[in-house]
Write a protein that holds these residues in place. Structure first.
Motif, PDB file in Angstrom:
ATOM      1  N   SER D 156       0.858  -1.264   0.006  1.00  0.00           N
ATOM      2  CA  SER D 156       0.035   0.038  -0.072  1.00  0.00           C
ATOM      3  C   SER D 156       0.952   1.299  -0.001  1.00  0.00           C
ATOM      4  N   ALA D 157       0.262   2.280  -0.420  1.00  0.00           N
ATOM      5  CA  ALA D 157       1.025   3.745  -0.536  1.00  0.00           C
ATOM      6  C   ALA D 157       1.310   4.072   0.851  1.00  0.00           C
ATOM      7  N   GLU D 158       0.453   3.686   1.862  1.00  0.00           N
ATOM      8  CA  GLU D 158       1.067   3.987   3.467  1.00  0.00           C
ATOM      9  C   GLU D 158       2.336   3.166   3.663  1.00  0.00           C
ATOM     10  N   TYR D 159       2.226   1.914   3.341  1.00  0.00           N
ATOM     11  CA  TYR D 159       3.197   1.090   3.610  1.00  0.00           C
ATOM     12  C   TYR D 159       4.677   1.762   3.006  1.00  0.00           C
ATOM     13  N   VAL D 160       4.543   1.740   1.737  1.00  0.00           N
ATOM     14  CA  VAL D 160       5.622   2.482   0.917  1.00  0.00           C
ATOM     15  C   VAL D 160       6.314   3.700   1.621  1.00  0.00           C
ATOM     16  N   ALA D 161       5.482   4.547   2.219  1.00  0.00           N
ATOM     17  CA  ALA D 161       5.815   6.016   2.563  1.00  0.00           C
ATOM     18  C   ALA D 161       6.686   5.815   3.765  1.00  0.00           C
ATOM     19  N   GLY D 162       6.264   4.669   4.669  1.00  0.00           N
ATOM     20  CA  GLY D 162       7.285   4.350   5.731  1.00  0.00           C
ATOM     21  C   GLY D 162       8.363   3.289   5.628  1.00  0.00           C
ATOM     22  N   SER D 163       8.461   2.875   4.470  1.00  0.00           N
ATOM     23  CA  SER D 163       9.314   1.746   4.568  1.00  0.00           C
ATOM     24  C   SER D 163      10.964   2.000   4.049  1.00  0.00           C
ATOM     25  N   GLY D 164      11.134   3.490   3.762  1.00  0.00           N
ATOM     26  CA  GLY D 164      12.511   3.620   3.532  1.00  0.00           C
ATOM     27  C   GLY D 164      13.108   3.345   2.133  1.00  0.00           C
ATOM     28  N   GLY D 165      12.120   3.049   1.231  1.00  0.00           N
ATOM     29  CA  GLY D 165      12.391   3.038  -0.093  1.00  0.00           C
ATOM     30  C   GLY D 165      12.507   1.376  -0.421  1.00  0.00           C
ATOM     31  N   GLU D 197       2.412   3.687 -10.957  1.00  0.00           N
ATOM     32  CA  GLU D 197       2.238   5.170 -10.873  1.00  0.00           C
ATOM     33  C   GLU D 197       2.233   5.768  -9.378  1.00  0.00           C
ATOM     34  N   THR D 198       1.485   5.047  -8.537  1.00  0.00           N
ATOM     35  CA  THR D 198       1.541   5.246  -7.359  1.00  0.00           C
ATOM     36  C   THR D 198       2.723   5.501  -6.440  1.00  0.00           C
ATOM     37  N   ILE D 199       3.460   4.342  -6.795  1.00  0.00           N
ATOM     38  CA  ILE D 199       4.943   4.341  -6.149  1.00  0.00           C
ATOM     39  C   ILE D 199       5.759   5.312  -6.649  1.00  0.00           C
ATOM     40  N   ARG D 200       5.659   5.474  -8.142  1.00  0.00           N
ATOM     41  CA  ARG D 200       6.549   6.614  -8.687  1.00  0.00           C
ATOM     42  C   ARG D 200       6.260   7.990  -8.155  1.00  0.00           C
ATOM     43  N   ALA D 201       5.013   8.129  -8.047  1.00  0.00           N
ATOM     44  CA  ALA D 201       4.478   9.513  -7.307  1.00  0.00           C
ATOM     45  C   ALA D 201       5.191   9.739  -5.999  1.00  0.00           C
ATOM     46  N   GLN D 202       5.328   8.626  -5.122  1.00  0.00           N
ATOM     47  CA  GLN D 202       6.048   8.690  -3.687  1.00  0.00           C
ATOM     48  C   GLN D 202       7.465   8.811  -4.003  1.00  0.00           C
ATOM     49  N   GLY D 203       8.146   8.787  -5.173  1.00  0.00           N
ATOM     50  CA  GLY D 203       9.551   9.135  -5.251  1.00  0.00           C
ATOM     51  C   GLY D 203      10.488   7.753  -5.051  1.00  0.00           C
ATOM     52  N   ASP D 204       9.557   6.697  -5.111  1.00  0.00           N
ATOM     53  CA  ASP D 204      10.438   5.362  -4.776  1.00  0.00           C
ATOM     54  C   ASP D 204      10.245   4.698  -6.293  1.00  0.00           C
ATOM     55  N   PHE D 205      11.155   3.606  -6.238  1.00  0.00           N
ATOM     56  CA  PHE D 205      10.955   2.695  -7.271  1.00  0.00           C
ATOM     57  C   PHE D 205      10.265   1.418  -7.289  1.00  0.00           C
ATOM     58  N   ASP D 206       9.673   0.806  -8.365  1.00  0.00           N
ATOM     59  CA  ASP D 206       9.018  -0.581  -7.937  1.00  0.00           C
ATOM     60  C   ASP D 206       9.788  -1.639  -8.734  1.00  0.00           C
ATOM     61  N   GLN D 207      10.651  -1.071  -9.431  1.00  0.00           N
ATOM     62  CA  GLN D 207      11.571  -2.130 -10.421  1.00  0.00           C
ATOM     63  C   GLN D 207      12.870  -1.921 -10.174  1.00  0.00           C
TER      64      GLN D 207
END
Lengths: 327, 327, 327, 327
Positions: D156-165, D197-207
């Protein structure tokens, strides 16, 4: 019936000769090699004419198409002369050792030429089936490509010296494969190391890993080694939004063994590039002849040859200078 | 919570004890074995009561269900007493050594009993997935079944002497598997040979092949060996009008090895029946407990036990008399 | 250079023509078929002579060897005339439809002849590698052989009518394979059933399972079906005291697919016998030519053809009379 | 018997609770979570005590060892307090979100501590078998390592936000795996892209693809994706001078399917990390308990946790700044 001449009677010239001789729409009419013994030997065993000078090939009215298997440093010159003489061309990879030479060739001939580059792996039944199934949308959007390419035995020091380095000599096939699947590339980073002290002493790498990002933001990983104890390791994995398609290595038979220590063991994978890719060479020739017959654009094209070399050049810089190279 | 007693503290009794102890809906309350040391040992290590006489098990008000792992010659007696005492029963295979005994048991209890037979392989995740997918119609009509079952090591001469022969002792599992897939059987032909001279000298076979035709005209092939150098070979193939589903052997890990002489070699297959079928024993117990909880018929049933034994009996006659046996 | 005539310009004759044309030590010189259109068509496309009558073949001084691909009922006659005319013979299987005819042929020619029987599967790279590795002792003593052989599509009713039944027409290959591995057979039991009503109505089987015991006490199981939804199922497993060797089915490529519902899926197995066995036909011809060149005994021999037919005959009796047949 | 407390009653805390409860040498004595409902729920279902404050855990004389499954931002604090209170520690990865925090922890405790980091994959039977066989010299000198790690579903976006990338949250496991095989790392280059796109918008990578060079000149490639349509893709290949060892994905059963369009299809690979790594968690706990019992150093150690985080930090910098990072 396309009448074909082969320039270069070395190992790769002989491969092409055998596929031409077996193809019902092709006839081998001339073999050219500066070493008379080589030319005579290859031509004679099939009862065809031979010559020592390439210009005789280009001048011959009996030749429709030329397969160029000469040393790389002559490729551009032979391509230009053949095209100028109105011959169709199938040229072995790489198009040149120096990118500037390839660029000059491309500038002179433009995109719309009758030159096909010999990236035979595009025609391998397994790799081409994956390409077709990806194109058919079977795995959705393609996101990542992994190419593993390992040679069974390291080349001689003499060969390495004239090879242009691992990226131009060996990875060039993988660069083309990446472009075959992902299109044009925006960024390259290559890392090289050595387990072979002879190659290290020559300033070249024998182990390499390359990461590429395509113009449209997809990624590829290439993994290379100049030696591989278990054979000629040639694998590929296309990873997409709906699944993946991957290429197993080939074995000569479908035998499986179970013993007290293991199960499902297949025989050693094929370790000679001709055994592994003989079908690819046959289908490559077939595509060449079909393009000629249909007047269709050649693919892979001269530009494909140039772009693969550009990636090899970028990878060489990246690995030696320790930086990411943007194209 | 079902309170369970185990009769027989030998190897199979210990397997059942461990699955009972690990199951959240079961409690092990009593262990019975005429050898005091065995009973004490198994019971004591888990802090439960023990006894020497089965009648104490049947008389106990604290016992809801009994798992019978006593020697085969006592199975029928223990089943009858347990049912008579109102206990639910899970009895190990085979139900008896002599078909007449199994028939007597079935005649006395009828089809509608609370007795489940321990054909654990029906609960193996791989075999049961194949059964479910066949039932779901994935391969159309089922036409042929192939069951390969080979033990890693031949049993001792002493064991063979009391085993009732390979068909009742070993193939019995495969007969049940054939019935699980094909239903009742009309015809059996079995061929036995020997590679083990000790077993031959005892008048038993160590190699066997059995062909069965079902009442509705489908076929099954069973292939057995008392020894197998590469482990505990347990495979099955269901062949239908639309495709096939087959079971690979299991390995402890998913490692693959490539060496100079081979590729894709997996580790040795599991060679101990408990490692191979531990999940099956767990799921068998779970099915037993669910049947009890739901008041549902037990499956595999006492009749399944009888029918498998009938096939074993027919195969024994077929192999020894050299003729096809019609049921 | 061996000069070869082909009798029978049907499907199998065309297969042999193509392998002869591709072989450097063979020359196709004559094609014979009573149907002028067939003979002309096959011969003409390769610019060789043709005739309508087999005796023209036998009389021709330009013919060294004859490949007999005529209908089975002519095989014995053609073999005898060819040998009598001093020609080397490669004859398609089965040697005859009636065992008595094969016996007469064998009696007349004896063991020491220049006749090779076309059991092409012995030359399949996968099966022959297993045979070689078994002979090399890799799996110790061979104890059991399993042969699975399923055709992709049932033949026409017309074909079935003239086929001699499933055992002589289809299983004949498997009988030869069993003899290739286990030698002479002492006992056969065959069971046949039907899923195809047309074939049943003709009194033939479309499903069969056969168990064979060799003279030296080893066993084989053959599993057949006239139809197979997933292709041309051709497998074999040799089980020995030290391990096993088995043959996977072949696929056209080495692609593996992973999707949301499955993983490691290979493409459909080859479903046409010519694709599957093209290498076997090439190697069979090569063995024939090598025997001629070396003056070595032909293998598989006429006796091999007779023995396979004897097994087919025994299996036919066994399945129709419901009994084990001792040879 | 080691008495264990668990801090954090969330998903991972529950995993550890189940392995502790099933281990014969461990007893679960206390569960701590600031959310009373969570603490009560986990503790209550097993009849053990619970508390809201970690300091109660550290102060308890009944606790020998602590498993820390609290949010990452508390790891260092909990480790330090637990060690200070004389407790043995098994802490989940990563040791911290900020490298400075991990460094402070390591500086305070030094190398010789009683802290084990929860890199569970080292204990996976398949990966650990490969590690052992490499250490045993089976593939000669190890030259290259490839690690493929793809999650079935994006967090989730929430998880990504606190994940450290992605590199600290997901690749951290792979960094530890690379160090497990290749030791300390000299150089890292990471490339990241997005299909989400959600992860990209958070400034993180998914690949992500990462290439690492070890201090002793060997290479590793890591390939990551936050989504994978075919399940939880967890593979690894060790390539050495004498061969390679690789890890297949796991499936729940050993079923293979053949249909009209494909063959050898296995079921979907496991797609939940707990199913996939349940054995690894069990063996991790076992190693922890064995180290405690033997007074042996913990492995993977706190330093391993720090070094993996250092690689994650370097990869984050590399991917965001587009440069190779030397350590």
């Amino acid at each position: 019936m396309t009448r074909i001449a082969i320039i270069g009677a070395g190992r790769i010239g002989r491969v092409h000769a055998s596929t031409v001789l077996a193809h019902p729409q092709a006839r081998l009419v001339l073999v050219c090699d500066p070493l008379e013994a080589s030319a005579r030997d290859l031509a004679g065993s099939h009862g065809v004419a031979w010559c020592l000078e390439p210009h005789e090939v280009f001048a011959s009215a009996d030749v429709d198409a030329v397969i160029i298997g000469s040393p790389t440093r002559f490729h551009v010159e032979h391509i230009l002369e053949a095209v100028s003489a109105g011959k169709k061309v199938l040229c072995e990879k790489p198009v040149a050792l120096e990118l500037a030479d390839a660029e000059r060739c491309l500038n002179e001939l433009g995109d719309n030429t009758d030159v096909m580059l010999g990236f035979n792996r595009r025609f391998d039944p397994t790799f081409s089936e994956i390409h077709r199934r990806v194109a058919d949308g079977e795995i959705g959007d393609l996101h990542q490509l992994t190419v593993i390419s390992r040679d069974p035995f390291a080349p001689s020091a003499e060969y390495v010296a004239g090879s242009g380095g691992i990226f131009k000599d060996m990875t060039i096939h993988d660069f083309d494969m990446v472009r075959f699947f992902l299109g044009d590339i925006a960024e390259v980073v290559a890392v090289g190391t050595n387990v072979d002290e002879t190659i290290r002493a020559q300033g070249d790498f024998d182990q390499a890993m390359v990461t590429l990002t395509s113009v449209d933001g997809r990624m590829a990983s290439i993994i290379n080694s100049r030696t591989c104890a278990f054979g000629y390791d040639q694998r590929l994995e296309a990873f997409g939004s709906q699944g993946s398609l991957s290429a197993d290595n080939l074995t000569a038979t479908a035998v499986r063994a179970a013993t007290s220590s293991q199960t499902q063991a297949k025989p050693r994978i094929m370790d000679f590039f001709l055994d592994r890719y003989i079908d690819a060479y046959r289908r490559e020739l077939d595509a060449f002849l079909t393009s000629i017959a249909d007047g269709a654009p050649m693919s892979p094209s001269l530009r494909d040859g140039y772009e693969a070399l550009r990636l090899a050049d970028a990878a060489t810089i990246s690995a030696h200078e320790g930086r990411i190279v943007r194209l």
